[in-house]
Design a protein around this motif. Sequence first.
Motif, PDB file in Angstrom:
ATOM      1  N   ALA A 470      50.206  35.594  49.469  1.00 23.75           N
ATOM      2  CA  ALA A 470      49.631  36.933  49.565  1.00 23.75           C
ATOM      3  C   ALA A 470      48.380  36.881  50.435  1.00 23.75           C
ATOM      4  O   ALA A 470      47.611  35.918  50.397  1.00 23.75           O
ATOM      5  N   GLU A 471      48.204  37.932  51.237  1.00 26.68           N
ATOM      6  CA  GLU A 471      47.023  38.009  52.098  1.00 26.68           C
ATOM      7  C   GLU A 471      46.596  39.463  52.204  1.00 26.68           C
ATOM      8  O   GLU A 471      47.416  40.348  52.474  1.00 26.68           O
ATOM      9  N   ASP A 472      45.308  39.740  51.953  1.00 23.19           N
ATOM     10  CA  ASP A 472      44.750  41.088  52.053  1.00 23.19           C
ATOM     11  C   ASP A 472      44.196  41.261  53.454  1.00 23.19           C
ATOM     12  O   ASP A 472      43.261  40.570  53.863  1.00 23.19           O
ATOM     13  N   LEU A 473      44.789  42.193  54.233  1.00 28.99           N
ATOM     14  CA  LEU A 473      44.412  42.398  55.619  1.00 28.99           C
ATOM     15  C   LEU A 473      43.286  43.414  55.789  1.00 28.99           C
ATOM     16  O   LEU A 473      42.841  43.654  56.913  1.00 28.99           O
ATOM     17  N   ARG A 474      42.833  43.997  54.672  1.00 27.71           N
ATOM     18  CA  ARG A 474      41.737  44.953  54.783  1.00 27.71           C
ATOM     19  C   ARG A 474      40.425  44.216  55.014  1.00 27.71           C
ATOM     20  O   ARG A 474      40.122  43.224  54.351  1.00 27.71           O
ATOM     21  N   SER A 475      39.593  44.710  55.959  1.00 25.35           N
ATOM     22  CA  SER A 475      38.320  44.055  56.282  1.00 25.35           C
ATOM     23  C   SER A 475      37.323  44.240  55.141  1.00 25.35           C
ATOM     24  O   SER A 475      37.280  45.286  54.490  1.00 25.35           O
ATOM     25  N   SER A 477      37.221  42.814  52.270  1.00 24.59           N
ATOM     26  CA  SER A 477      37.763  42.822  50.912  1.00 24.59           C
ATOM     27  C   SER A 477      37.272  41.649  50.090  1.00 24.59           C
ATOM     28  O   SER A 477      37.382  41.647  48.875  1.00 24.59           O
ATOM     29  N   VAL A 479      38.555  38.759  50.091  1.00 26.89           N
ATOM     30  CA  VAL A 479      39.690  37.950  49.662  1.00 26.89           C
ATOM     31  C   VAL A 479      40.001  36.928  50.743  1.00 26.89           C
ATOM     32  O   VAL A 479      40.097  37.267  51.918  1.00 26.89           O
ATOM     33  N   GLY A 483      44.771  34.215  49.530  1.00 26.15           N
ATOM     34  CA  GLY A 483      44.991  35.074  48.375  1.00 26.15           C
ATOM     35  C   GLY A 483      44.319  34.562  47.135  1.00 26.15           C
ATOM     36  O   GLY A 483      44.745  34.873  46.033  1.00 26.15           O
ATOM     37  N   GLN A 487      41.776  39.922  43.816  1.00 25.08           N
ATOM     38  CA  GLN A 487      43.029  40.653  43.931  1.00 25.08           C
ATOM     39  C   GLN A 487      44.214  39.705  44.087  1.00 25.08           C
ATOM     40  O   GLN A 487      45.296  39.957  43.563  1.00 25.08           O
ATOM     41  N   GLY A 488      43.994  38.591  44.818  1.00 25.18           N
ATOM     42  CA  GLY A 488      45.091  37.638  45.000  1.00 25.18           C
ATOM     43  C   GLY A 488      45.506  37.017  43.689  1.00 25.18           C
ATOM     44  O   GLY A 488      46.677  36.721  43.461  1.00 25.18           O
TER      45      GLY A 488
END
Length: 494
Positions: A470-475, A477, A479, A483, A487-488
């Motif tokens: 899992a990877e959060d692409l929002r700047s 974040s 994270v 992940g 959140q990860g």
Amino acid sequence: MRPQTENHSGDSTTSEFAVSEFIVRGMNCQNCAGHVTEAIEGVAAVARAEVRLEEGRATVRWNPRAEPDVERVVSAIKLAGYDAAPVATVSCGHGHPPDRSPMAEWKFTVLVGAVLTLPLILGEWVFGWGERDRFKWVGFAFSAPVMLVCGARFFRGAWSQLKRGSSNMDTLVALGSSTAFAYSVWGLLTGAPGHLYFMEAAAIVTLVSTGHFMEALVTARAASSLRALMNLAPQTARKLDVNRTETEVAAASLRVGDQVVLKPGDRVPTDGEVIEGSSAVDESMLTGESAPIDKAPGAKLYAGTANQNGRLVMGVTATGEATALAQIIAVVQRAQNSRANIQKLGDHVSNVFVPVVVLVAIGTGLWWGLAYDNALKFGQGITPYLWPVHFPDTALAAAFVQAAAVLIVACPCAMGLATPAAIMAGTNVAARRGILIRDGAALEKSGTITAIVFDKTGTLTQGKPSVEAAEDLRSGSGVSPDGSGTQGESIQEQ
């Protein structure tokens, strides 16, 4: 004798047939089960026969257009060299195991034989006591129970074949071991000098019994795959009566036209058709498709499949051996009891091979007994090219020993044990993985397969996705790319 049969009938989707159950005695290996199957299916009124070595039973399905003839089946089995008798009750083709299974009997034989034979092997090969008078009596005391108890099955099998004018592997084992033992007893009682062969006689019986035990073990494991298939269908069902009241009844008591209630998580007890409700049904055990199939009124349901998330009311359309699951079980049974082409060739070779070996053994014994000096000279001439050999000191001893050696070395046990065991093991492994093999010939041909073509990926995948990363692409974040942030961590494998 009144045939012990049970009739089954249904609607247009089923056919009326009769089933008879028989107890079969004298089967030592899967090769014996194959001979019994062929004998039963040679009776005109028989549609199909299934012989279960691990249970010592045979199930006969009669041709609907013929009158069941139990006496003729019993006669055919006895003519093949085995004992048989009809049982008083029939359980739709699946009998209960006997008190002692063939595997348990062979295990007992191997354990007793090993316990009594191993000291003789150590005494002769390790400590070198073979020529001592006291050890000869020990050899007699230890080998006699092996011959009488462990070898009894081989002697009974050889006698049964002899009564019908035939011979098999039991014949060679019985002749080889008894010849070595009889000569040794004669030598012990008369004080004849030289080596006695009590250890060899016991070792023959023990080693061949070990081969039969290994085959029985494979057979029992293969039977477990059938039991797993049988257990897919539940033993009870919720029957819906005319007053819309649910009653739990035995699944075997259901009849065509009965209505059954299926709740989420229930397995379908028999084949039917949806009357009320909608749900998704897992049919992977039948089709190989991992994705559940949506069911609505009019849709077909199959025994052993699993209702997922809705309430269904189904009408029974087929019961017992008319269901798809029962037919799958029958296919696996036929495959495990079938005979590959190489096995049939081995049987034909064995039928000729055994009498030829007996004649060669007799000729060998006569040569050593009547022309001892010439035979000894020949044996000593080829010894340098083989291995150190101890030749008997007298013509009579040489005649018995060399004849027994021919019978023992030539025993074609591999032809009778290896192929049935391979078929049982192969079909067992395939059944555990959802692969149905029609018969032994098909399994044999599969060795030449060079490519396999699948029509769709649904038969290869599990249909249960899991999160690998899992990877959060929002700047901003917070994270990390792997992940490992808050959140990860909340993402779990499904």
